[in-house]
Design a protein around this motif. Sequence first.
Motif, short mmCIF file in Angstrom:
data_model
loop_
_atom_site.label_atom_id
_atom_site.label_comp_id
_atom_site.label_asym_id
_atom_site.label_seq_id
_atom_site.Cartn_x
_atom_site.Cartn_y
_atom_site.Cartn_z
N VAL A 1 71.87 5.34 -34.05
CA VAL A 1 73.33 5.18 -34.13
C VAL A 1 73.63 3.79 -34.72
O VAL A 1 72.99 2.79 -34.36
CB VAL A 1 73.98 5.33 -32.74
CG1 VAL A 1 75.48 5.01 -32.78
CG2 VAL A 1 73.76 6.75 -32.21
N SER B 1 78.19 7.73 -34.65
CA SER B 1 78.01 7.81 -33.19
C SER B 1 76.93 8.85 -32.91
O SER B 1 76.33 9.40 -33.85
CB SER B 1 79.33 8.22 -32.53
OG SER B 1 79.68 9.52 -32.95
N GLU B 2 76.73 9.16 -31.66
CA GLU B 2 75.70 10.13 -31.29
C GLU B 2 75.91 11.47 -32.00
O GLU B 2 74.97 12.10 -32.47
CB GLU B 2 75.73 10.33 -29.76
CG GLU B 2 74.43 10.82 -29.16
CD GLU B 2 73.22 9.90 -29.43
OE1 GLU B 2 72.21 10.42 -29.90
OE2 GLU B 2 73.32 8.67 -29.17
#
Lengths: 384, 146
Positions: free
Chosen positions: B60, B79-80
């Motif tokens: 990330v 992001s994830e």
Amino acid sequence: MSVTRNLVTFVRRWLGERLPMDDIEHFVAKQAGKPLPPHVSWFHTFGSLSLFLLGNQIVTGILLMVYYRPTPERAYESVHFISTKAAFGWFIRGLHAWGSTLMIIMLLLHVARTFLMAAYKKPRELTWVIGVLLFGAVVTFGFTGYLLPWTQVSYWGTTIGTEVAGSVPLVGPFAKRLLLGGDAVSGETLSRFYVVHVIVLPWVVVFLTAVHIVLMRTQGLATMDPVGKEVIPEGKSVIPFWPHHVLKEMVVFSVFLAIMATMVILLPQELGAKADPLVTPAAIKPEWYILPGYQFLKYFPKMLGLAVSTIPPLLVLLLPFLDRNPERRARKRPVCITVGVMAMAATVLLGIAGHFSERSVRIFGRAYQFDHFGIPHRSPEAAR
Amino acid sequence: MSDDPVKTDRRTFLDMVIFGGLAAWGTAMAVPTVAYLWPARSGSGKAASVSAGPAKDFAVGTAKMLQAEGKPVIVIRVSEELFRAFSPICSHLGCLVKWEAETRTIVCPCHAGIFDLEGKNVSGPPPRPLPPYSVAVVEGEVVVKL
């Protein structure tokens, strides 16, 4: 000696039976003996120095072509080979690289001398126009040759240069695609630039130079007399073209070649890193002679900037038709000289602004960040 | 002004025909020359996709630069769950932008142009956003559709 004399007599008789040798000898003698005006000085050697440098570029260019390979895989390696392995390769490449820079400098000085002495006025308007076209061709020479070593700086400098060309309204995208041979700088671009650099432009430049010289020889060098009142130089004060002026040029050539060789040795042209199409180096700039135009474009919105940027070259091209003052002496042409000198100063300032823009520079111990427009700002982070 | 018709003799007429023919030949030969110089289209012409590697190896806040069909692509793991992909060619003068993890912005190294995480030009000279590509995780692999 008599053998040589007999051989010369034989060759002359042999040629005389086939060619109008008397007419040819008369023409050569007339050209060689053509008197030059008394104001002709060392400043009048800038033009012939440019010609000397053109010869240097052709000879060293042919030598470089022996080892150079115009493909993305081998271009950098072949230039590296020339610089490190080929006997005197570093010297030949240095003469070619420095020669291109010096040729543009000499042409600029030649143009400045012609402007200050008003040698572009009637009847020499066409000589000026051909000269300006010649300058454009030489700059294109530099631009196409810049990519050939396939280094990071040359790759991304060319990317920026072709993007500028591509932003011209209507024809820009078409011209850019044709120049690049695709959407981005690639092997296709290298091939195209190579062909233009080693085949197309040499013919164009040699042709324009020949026309320029023929016009100059036909009309003779301009005197400092006003237009329409030129007095053909004669008497004891004139300088004969041969041998006086030619020998003066030979002295200049010798000194200049010595300076060039010294520059090649003391200021070698570093090759830098090989081109990486996936990594753009920071603050990449085009070559110095493109910097003023490149910086000028930053002050205008894209379309307006390109429209405005065509005006200065057009004014230069059409100068003989715009400046109607018959006087040639600088003090009798105050408006033209003032505008011209201001334009030259503005060009230099734009080049300096272009050089420093988007860079951090330390001046008298204080760090400054020059923004996109070349305006300095105090940089507290950089100062630390 | 005389009303007499201009007489054209046979030789002048033939000269005009020959000059016209030469001009037509010149124009006709210009067409294949320009067409030859016009770059051939690169790539397959079909919608292509390229893998940016396994999602588990893509940290990330990092980015990867890829090349597919002769075009560069920048893929960012925002992001994830979220990946974004753009053409990294700066809309100003064609330099390649790079990801700056510290500021979470996309920066052009040539003239300090800045783009946000959606590729929108937010600062500096770039006049347009970066063109986006669609990106998805397919069977654990990050795939960009060109």
